[in-house]
Design an enzyme around this catalytic site. Structure first.
Site, PDB file in Angstrom:
ATOM      1  N   GLY A 196       0.830  -1.191   0.000  1.00 48.81           N
ATOM      2  CA  GLY A 196       0.000   0.000   0.000  1.00 48.81           C
ATOM      3  C   GLY A 196       0.862   1.236   0.000  1.00 48.81           C
ATOM      4  O   GLY A 196       2.097   1.165  -0.046  1.00 48.81           O
TER       5      GLY A 196
ATOM      6  N   GLY B 202       1.015   5.182   1.798  1.00 55.75           N
ATOM      7  CA  GLY B 202       0.463   6.118   2.767  1.00 55.75           C
ATOM      8  C   GLY B 202       1.129   7.471   2.619  1.00 55.75           C
ATOM      9  O   GLY B 202       1.872   7.717   1.670  1.00 55.75           O
ATOM     10  N   GLY B 203       0.859   8.328   3.576  1.00 60.86           N
ATOM     11  CA  GLY B 203       1.371   9.686   3.522  1.00 60.86           C
ATOM     12  C   GLY B 203       2.889   9.768   3.564  1.00 60.86           C
ATOM     13  O   GLY B 203       3.475  10.757   3.113  1.00 60.86           O
ATOM     14  N   PHE B 204       3.518   8.744   4.096  1.00 62.79           N
ATOM     15  CA  PHE B 204       4.978   8.817   4.226  1.00 62.79           C
ATOM     16  C   PHE B 204       5.715   8.093   3.110  1.00 62.79           C
ATOM     17  O   PHE B 204       6.931   8.163   3.022  1.00 62.79           O
ATOM     18  CB  PHE B 204       5.419   8.222   5.571  1.00 62.79           C
ATOM     19  CG  PHE B 204       4.903   8.993   6.747  1.00 62.79           C
ATOM     20  CD1 PHE B 204       5.464  10.203   7.110  1.00 62.79           C
ATOM     21  CD2 PHE B 204       3.833   8.506   7.484  1.00 62.79           C
ATOM     22  CE1 PHE B 204       4.985  10.918   8.189  1.00 62.79           C
ATOM     23  CE2 PHE B 204       3.339   9.218   8.566  1.00 62.79           C
ATOM     24  CZ  PHE B 204       3.915  10.430   8.921  1.00 62.79           C
ATOM     25  N   GLY B 205       4.979   7.351   2.313  1.00 65.72           N
ATOM     26  CA  GLY B 205       5.624   6.617   1.220  1.00 65.72           C
ATOM     27  C   GLY B 205       4.949   5.270   0.995  1.00 65.72           C
ATOM     28  O   GLY B 205       3.880   5.004   1.551  1.00 65.72           O
TER      29      GLY B 205
ATOM     30  N   VAL C 276       4.709   1.033   0.950  1.00 59.93           N
ATOM     31  CA  VAL C 276       5.100  -0.069   1.832  1.00 59.93           C
ATOM     32  C   VAL C 276       5.150  -1.361   1.016  1.00 59.93           C
ATOM     33  O   VAL C 276       4.239  -1.657   0.250  1.00 59.93           O
ATOM     34  CB  VAL C 276       4.090  -0.225   2.997  1.00 59.93           C
ATOM     35  CG1 VAL C 276       4.531  -1.333   3.940  1.00 59.93           C
ATOM     36  CG2 VAL C 276       3.944   1.081   3.766  1.00 59.93           C
TER      37      VAL C 276
ATOM     38  N   LYS D 177       8.971   0.292   4.585  1.00 56.23           N
ATOM     39  CA  LYS D 177       8.338   1.572   4.266  1.00 56.23           C
ATOM     40  C   LYS D 177       9.379   2.436   3.571  1.00 56.23           C
ATOM     41  O   LYS D 177      10.374   2.848   4.166  1.00 56.23           O
ATOM     42  CB  LYS D 177       7.813   2.240   5.536  1.00 56.23           C
ATOM     43  CG  LYS D 177       7.127   3.546   5.246  1.00 56.23           C
ATOM     44  CD  LYS D 177       6.254   4.005   6.393  1.00 56.23           C
ATOM     45  CE  LYS D 177       4.932   3.277   6.416  1.00 56.23           C
ATOM     46  NZ  LYS D 177       3.900   3.958   7.176  1.00 56.23           N
TER      47      LYS D 177
ATOM     48  N   ASP E 278      -2.048  10.262  13.978  1.00 53.72           N
ATOM     49  CA  ASP E 278      -2.722   9.682  12.823  1.00 53.72           C
ATOM     50  C   ASP E 278      -3.281   8.305  13.158  1.00 53.72           C
ATOM     51  O   ASP E 278      -3.088   7.354  12.416  1.00 53.72           O
ATOM     52  CB  ASP E 278      -1.709   9.601  11.662  1.00 53.72           C
ATOM     53  CG  ASP E 278      -2.389   9.313  10.350  1.00 53.72           C
ATOM     54  OD1 ASP E 278      -3.619   9.409  10.279  1.00 53.72           O
ATOM     55  OD2 ASP E 278      -1.681   8.978   9.377  1.00 53.72           O
TER      56      ASP E 278
HETATM   57  N1  LIG Z   1       4.180  -3.889   9.190  1.00 51.50           N
HETATM   58  C1  LIG Z   1       3.249  -4.124   8.264  1.00 51.50           C
HETATM   59  N2  LIG Z   1       2.843  -5.381   7.997  1.00 51.50           N
HETATM   60  C2  LIG Z   1       1.884  -5.616   7.075  1.00 51.50           C
HETATM   61  N3  LIG Z   1       1.288  -4.657   6.342  1.00 51.50           N
HETATM   62  C3  LIG Z   1       1.666  -3.387   6.546  1.00 51.50           C
HETATM   63  C4  LIG Z   1       2.664  -3.045   7.506  1.00 51.50           C
HETATM   64  N4  LIG Z   1       2.812  -1.696   7.514  1.00 51.50           N
HETATM   65  C5  LIG Z   1       1.965  -1.216   6.601  1.00 51.50           C
HETATM   66  N5  LIG Z   1       1.272  -2.227   5.998  1.00 51.50           N
HETATM   67  C6  LIG Z   1       0.276  -2.100   4.944  1.00 51.50           C
HETATM   68  O1  LIG Z   1       0.682  -1.093   4.043  1.00 51.50           O
HETATM   69  C7  LIG Z   1      -0.380  -0.187   3.788  1.00 51.50           C
HETATM   70  C8  LIG Z   1       0.210   1.215   3.732  1.00 51.50           C
HETATM   71  O2  LIG Z   1       0.609   1.566   5.055  1.00 51.50           O
HETATM   72  P1  LIG Z   1       0.875   3.055   5.507  1.00 51.50           P
HETATM   73  O3  LIG Z   1       0.942   3.042   6.993  1.00 51.50           O
HETATM   74  O4  LIG Z   1       2.051   3.586   4.783  1.00 51.50           O
HETATM   75  O5  LIG Z   1      -0.344   3.833   4.948  1.00 51.50           O
HETATM   76  P2  LIG Z   1      -1.750   4.228   5.517  1.00 51.50           P
HETATM   77  O6  LIG Z   1      -1.894   3.799   6.929  1.00 51.50           O
HETATM   78  O7  LIG Z   1      -2.758   3.690   4.549  1.00 51.50           O
HETATM   79  O8  LIG Z   1      -1.714   5.794   5.389  1.00 51.50           O
HETATM   80  P3  LIG Z   1      -0.962   6.879   6.289  1.00 51.50           P
HETATM   81  O9  LIG Z   1       0.427   7.046   5.801  1.00 51.50           O
HETATM   82  O10 LIG Z   1      -1.778   8.096   6.062  1.00 51.50           O
HETATM   83  O11 LIG Z   1      -0.985   6.395   7.700  1.00 51.50           O
HETATM   84  C9  LIG Z   1      -1.376  -0.349   4.924  1.00 51.50           C
HETATM   85  O12 LIG Z   1      -2.682  -0.339   4.440  1.00 51.50           O
HETATM   86  C10 LIG Z   1      -1.066  -1.702   5.540  1.00 51.50           C
HETATM   87  O13 LIG Z   1      -2.032  -2.654   5.147  1.00 51.50           O
END
Ligand SMILES: Nc1ncnc2c1ncn2[C@@H]1O[C@H](COP(=O)(O)OP(=O)(O)OP(=O)(O)O)[C@@H](O)[C@H]1O
Length: 326
Positions: free
Chosen positions: A41, A43-46, A48, A62, A159
């Site tokens: 996925g 998110g705001g920081f980049g 993953v 990430k 957040d």
């Molecule tokens: N440690 C992890 N293990 C499994 N999946 C993860 C992990 N970290 C993130 N993800 C997946 O990656 C996706 C993107 O995560 P991320 O935290 O960067 O974005 P977000 O939560 O959708 O947005 P934001 O940056 O605004 O918090 C998430 O929806 C999550 O399902």
């Protein structure tokens, strides 16, 4: 990590934290060169990515967007602080990678991903029965309390939302993305800020219970209206049918409404929340009409939070108000 010797550039030691420094080739190999099929996925920081190290350990990488502009030392300092935060309800940061413009954080991989992928998905929602939902709500609280009080660093999660609560293989909740936006080092009214985090928590609880995103403007049948009419249990996710503990659900909704009170001073602290959720016989204060809550993206992509009872319609950003029942 012994079997991986040679895979890392160095081991960051001497700071009372076990933080691995990965070289780019290790991460590239683990993620199949950041293959789109491994992308979890964005998110705001980049973005993953899922990865697998040579020792079969699964990781989530990430890849921070390059606009963060931090130098190596600053980045390393922050990451070292984040890595010190270890709690069973927090996603564990294993290490980082810094290579030219690239900055990456390497986390433990959580196979069930974000809570959002369950509660907002019609098919997967039924996998979270009431017991699990209550367990998740109760598990988020110690994670937040640790960030606020026990970690000594006083991290304020700005957040907290369903996609930032990841679920392990036993569906235990683990908070992610803490400490990224800001490491809280005073200068703000701590008590007030904790109560703002409580607001995020209140919204999240309502989302977990109802399975609905809290993202619309004025609502005809708001949670508040239903609360006043003694019908608030109708917000409980229909995928649960009648199979939920009404007493626990009511308690959670009551606490959530207290968390989103307009006046910060009317909102419980997370310590109060923990007490309320674990002492079910406690008399809770009667809530007043909650505020409209909205999240705004600020210039750094960090989500801020504000509340108003005024003209929400004039706000251009995504707005979340108290949930609407079906
Ligand atoms: N440690 C992890 N293990 C499994 N999946 C993860 C992990 N970290 C993130 N993800 C997946 O990656 C996706 C993107 O995560 P991320 O935290 O960067 O974005 P977000 O939560 O959708 O947005 P934001 O940056 O605004 O918090 C998430 O929806 C999550 O399902």
């Amino acid at each position: 990590m012994k079997s991986l010797e040679g895979s890392f550039m160095e081991k960051d030691i001497g700071k009372n934290v076990d933080l691995d420094v990965f070289d780019l080739s290790t991460i590239a190999a683990a993620t199949d060169h950041f293959s789109p099929s491994n992308k979890l996925g964005e998110g705001g920081f980049g973005s993953v990515y899922k990865g697998k190290l040579l020792n079969e350990q699964e990781i989530a990488v990430k890849r921070l967007s390059q606009s963060s502009g931090q130098g190596m030392q600053e980045f390393k300092n922050e990451v070292t602080l984040i890595a010190k935060l270890q709690h069973r309800n927090l996603v564990r940061l294993l290490g980082y990678c810094f290579h030219k413009e690239e900055k990456m954080l390497v986390y433990e991989y959580l196979p069930n991903k974000g809570l959002d992928s369950f509660i907002f998905d019609q098919e997967k929602a039924s996998l979270l029965d009431w017991k699990k939902r209550f367990h998740i709500i109760q598990g988020i609280v110690p994670g937040l309390l640790y960030l606020h009080h026990d970690s000594r660093l006083r991290i304020i999660h700005r957040d907290l939302k369903a996609s930032n609560v990841l679920l392990d293989s036993d569906l235990n909740p683990k908070i992610s993305d803490f400490g990224l936006a800001k490491i809280f080092r005073g200068g703000e009214d701590e008590a007030k800020t904790h109560r703002v985090v409580g607001t995020y928590f209140g919204i999240l609880v309502l989302e977990i219970i109802s399975g609905r995103k809290n993202n619309s403007y004025y609502q005809k049948d708001s949670v508040w209206d239903l609360w006043k009419q003694d019908k608030v249990l109708t917000i409980v996710d229909s995928s649960l049918g009648d199979s939920f503990d009404a007493h626990e659900a009511l308690l959670c909704i009551h606490v959530a409404i207290l968390c989103v009170q307009e006046l910060a001073s009317d909102r419980p602290t997370m310590t109060n929340v923990a007490f309320m959720l674990s002492n079910q016989e406690t008399m809770l204060p009667s809530p007043n009409q909650p505020a409209f809550i909205f999240r705004q993206l600020n210039h750094s992509g960090e989500l801020g939070l504000a509340s108003t009872c005024g003209d929400v319609g004039s706000i251009n950003n995504e707005t979340i108000t108290i949930l609407q029942a079906r």
